[in-house]
Design an enzyme around this catalytic site. Structure first.
Site, PDB file in Angstrom:
ATOM      1  N   GLN B  85       0.878  -1.162   0.000  1.00  0.00           N
ATOM      2  CA  GLN B  85       0.000   0.000   0.000  1.00  0.00           C
ATOM      3  C   GLN B  85       0.917   1.215   0.000  1.00  0.00           C
ATOM      4  O   GLN B  85       1.458   1.587   1.037  1.00  0.00           O
ATOM      5  CB  GLN B  85      -0.886  -0.030   1.246  1.00  0.00           C
ATOM      6  CG  GLN B  85      -1.771  -1.272   1.291  1.00  0.00           C
ATOM      7  CD  GLN B  85      -2.488  -1.431   2.626  1.00  0.00           C
ATOM      8  OE1 GLN B  85      -1.849  -1.434   3.678  1.00  0.00           O
ATOM      9  NE2 GLN B  85      -3.789  -1.554   2.586  1.00  0.00           N
ATOM     10  N   HIS B  98       6.798  -0.861   3.040  1.00  0.00           N
ATOM     11  CA  HIS B  98       6.787  -2.272   3.434  1.00  0.00           C
ATOM     12  C   HIS B  98       5.838  -3.065   2.547  1.00  0.00           C
ATOM     13  O   HIS B  98       4.919  -2.512   1.957  1.00  0.00           O
ATOM     14  CB  HIS B  98       6.414  -2.427   4.909  1.00  0.00           C
ATOM     15  CG  HIS B  98       5.049  -1.924   5.276  1.00  0.00           C
ATOM     16  ND1 HIS B  98       4.751  -0.579   5.369  1.00  0.00           N
ATOM     17  CD2 HIS B  98       3.900  -2.579   5.592  1.00  0.00           C
ATOM     18  CE1 HIS B  98       3.482  -0.428   5.729  1.00  0.00           C
ATOM     19  NE2 HIS B  98       2.937  -1.621   5.858  1.00  0.00           N
ATOM     20  N   HIS B 100       3.502  -6.638   2.453  1.00  0.00           N
ATOM     21  CA  HIS B 100       2.878  -7.740   3.184  1.00  0.00           C
ATOM     22  C   HIS B 100       3.036  -9.032   2.382  1.00  0.00           C
ATOM     23  O   HIS B 100       2.770  -9.039   1.178  1.00  0.00           O
ATOM     24  CB  HIS B 100       1.376  -7.490   3.370  1.00  0.00           C
ATOM     25  CG  HIS B 100       1.059  -6.280   4.206  1.00  0.00           C
ATOM     26  ND1 HIS B 100       0.804  -6.365   5.556  1.00  0.00           N
ATOM     27  CD2 HIS B 100       0.973  -4.965   3.884  1.00  0.00           C
ATOM     28  CE1 HIS B 100       0.572  -5.143   6.025  1.00  0.00           C
ATOM     29  NE2 HIS B 100       0.658  -4.278   5.031  1.00  0.00           N
TER      30      HIS B 100
END
Lengths: 172, 172
Positions: B85, B98, B100
């Site tokens: 995101q 980051h 996921h």
């Protein structure tokens, strides 16, 4: 005779391709779920992200970054959704490794994460839950009041025009 | 004195780190949304994927692939959700780039894409819509019948045990 590219079992229209790197292709969409929604597809027709060589991984995501910079600006967005549904249990419907890159603006979806439901519906050849797609569509601020007919496939010409614009921006 | 790693404004517990590469860290989660849900975090504390150097992009996603292979097998899964995101309008709540990586099994969510709602809720320090999280949780087949208390933060020891196991699998 031009090269034929495949996306899973589908033949990619030459006009959809706006970026060709050593290992990846950038494609505009037949049915973008938001303006500027594009795909980065591995040239090799393999289903899983886990199937890629390190060079292919690097190339795909460096391409996603290059493309992301251009489409975020071009579509007047402020963020990007970058997502890979790696395998059927993750929602992948075309068994050919690809990454969605989607320009995002605050408020483009009433519920921000409804976009993923649209990604899955978008990827599917046979929409198994059309009623769900309609619900998600009605929650899209950008599309408020529009109906499913607005998601008819775009013409080859429309796609070719967008691809030409993105290709030019990427090379400038 | 050990190195202190940051995730946005937060200090990462040393026990959460199971992979250190030149540019990235692999972290287990305080509140995984499915078993094996981990993060790949850029070592450099920058908000956007678009901020990364080509070397950082390659390293993060090659790390995501290495980790994905291990966690898919370890958690008896068949697919992976890989999502970034990139920016607030895409649902990012911790302003530090980051990715996921989440092992997926068919049926782990009644509605497959509810996982993204959980990713966003998970990332948020202040859950702005707790009622929505509860709804998503109740749709999770794996958690059917459990309540929100099952999503209390894990202990340092639990996280350290999982991190040690993943570290060992990655080096074998």
């Amino acid at each position: 005779m031009s090269t034929v590219y495949k996306f899973g079992p589908h033949t990619i229209s030459a006009g959809q391709v706006f970026l060709k790197t050593q290992y990846s292709l950038g494609l505009v969409n037949l049915k973008p779920i938001l303006p500027g929604h594009v795909l980065v597809v591995c040239r090799r027709n393999v289903p899983r992200f886990l199937d890629l060589s390190p060079e292919e991984v690097s190339d795909m995501f460096q391409s996603a970054q290059r493309i992301g910079k251009v489409i975020e600006k071009e579509y007047d967005a402020t963020s990007l959704t970058i997502a890979c549904q790696d395998g059927p249990a993750a929602g992948q419907t075309v068994p050919h490794c690809h990454v969605h890159v989607i320009p995002r603006r605050l408020g483009d979806f009433v519920n921000n994460d409804d976009i993923y439901e649209k990604i899955t519906a978008h990827s599917s050849e046979l929409l198994k839950h059309p009623e769900r797609v309609a619900t998600v569509l009605s929650n899209t601020v950008a599309n408020k009041g529009v109906d499913n007919e607005d998601r008819l496939p775009r013409t080859e010409e429309e796609m070719a025009q967008e691809a030409a614009r993105l290709e030019s921006l990427l090379s400038s």
